[in-house]
Design a protein around this motif. Sequence first.
Motif: not given
Ligand SMILES: Cc1cc2nc3c(=O)[nH]c(=O)nc-3n(C[C@H](O)[C@H](O)[C@H](O)COP(=O)(O)O)c2cc1C
Length: 427
Positions: A25, A309, A332
């Motif tokens: 999300a 991550g 991200r």
């Molecule tokens: C721009 C942005 C918006 C996000 N919006 C949500 C959201 O609406 N709901 C949610 O559960 N997490 C949200 N997250 C968290 C991500 O779903 C995810 O848990 C977090 O980025 C860690 O994963 P990654 O390391 O792959 O980025 C958001 C993260 C980012 C960077």
Amino acid sequence: MTVTIASPLTLPCGVTLSNRLAKAALTEGLSDGHNRATEAHQRLYRKWSEGGAGLVITGNVQVDRRYLERPGNIAIDSNGGEEALAALARAGTVGGNQLWMQLSHAGRQTIRYLNAEPVGPSAVPVKLPGGAFGKPRALTESDIAEVIARFTTAAGVARDTGFTGVQLHAAHGYLLSEFLSPKANQRTDQWGGSLENRARLLLTLVRSIRERVGPAFPICVKLNSADFQKGGFTDAESMQVAQWLQEAGVDLLEISGGTYEQLSFFGTGAEGDRAPAKAQSTLAREAYFLEYAERMRKVCRIPLMVTGGFRSLIGMNQALGEDALDVIGLGRPMCVDTDLPRRLLSGQASEAPRYENRLRMGPGILGPASTVNRIRNFNHMYAQGWYCVQLLRLGRGEEPDTGISSLRGIVQYLANEWRGVRALRGR
Ligand SMILES: Cc1cc2nc3c(=O)[nH]c(=O)nc-3n(C[C@H](O)[C@H](O)[C@H](O)COP(=O)(O)O)c2cc1C
């Protein structure tokens, strides 16, 4: 046979994900002044759908327009947005993927500019400098009944407009996760106190939504592995809640962690920051909730998605091959590389770019743990604007611009948010 990112996965409800990659999300901030989906959503979701992930989860869709996380949230709240949602669902499934709507209520993390009196399980304010959130009012028994009705209605709308599943956002310090936390939930009635009482709202919602959407519709929950705060929701409690969610018929559990007070979902204060780097495997350093997932596996067989991550193909396949989890969540990287899953699956890519490393603002200065944490939190908040700006660009039909500095990113992001606040105030 060894499971890899290309292996399909059949969920308890009978639905099959075509591969093990999920776009997690990501709040889009693209709705109109009535919190309805727009053409910008269609453009963005078409790209993600064509990007190859077996599962695409929407950014948080609010079940109550009074309690938004951002002005540009989509809300399902008698605002006449069904047709726009159906158009989004059509665009977001062109690639044959599953498209699940994340349902949320911002609770005490409602932005102050839109509502200075948010609600929560108890009147316990979010402890953050700058006063981004007002002091919450404790929900009454009838308010809680309304929350249950709103989530259930919204899940029905998701199904009726063509989304193929729903996810309940019970992580990151929003309302459902506030109820789970003994720090935010100090109630003495059936909704607070023991873990059973604190989990009652989430479990009641799962049952109520199951009744509304039927047995064959996927229900997923995004749950904190822990809040990573003293006196907060612990990982032992989270494992117990996971077992209850399995009994309640949840199809997929996404593990994340943290709240706005402690941004562990970006790696701050989660396992990735706590344990000394030398003691960790490369994989555990990459995906900071993995160690928790492995322990969860021993007590509960609910299908698991881990987000946070994951960047390398080797790391993803290793985690799947070792049966530590079932689905890899990507956040991200998907703000910039919308077709990353397709390239990982075809072998064209072996790694997602790690923009987060270059977006850090301050030096990793040493100081008391709380200071270091505050700096890390600030860095992550700051970088968030940059990622949001990339989504705004994609929504306009433009390419992402990774050359934007993080300072420019935050300025553009804040300007957009302010336009959104004005649009809502002017409606
Ligand atoms: C721009 C942005 C918006 C996000 N919006 C949500 C959201 O609406 N709901 C949610 O559960 N997490 C949200 N997250 C968290 C991500 O779903 C995810 O848990 C977090 O980025 C860690 O994963 P990654 O390391 O792959 O980025 C958001 C993260 C980012 C960077």
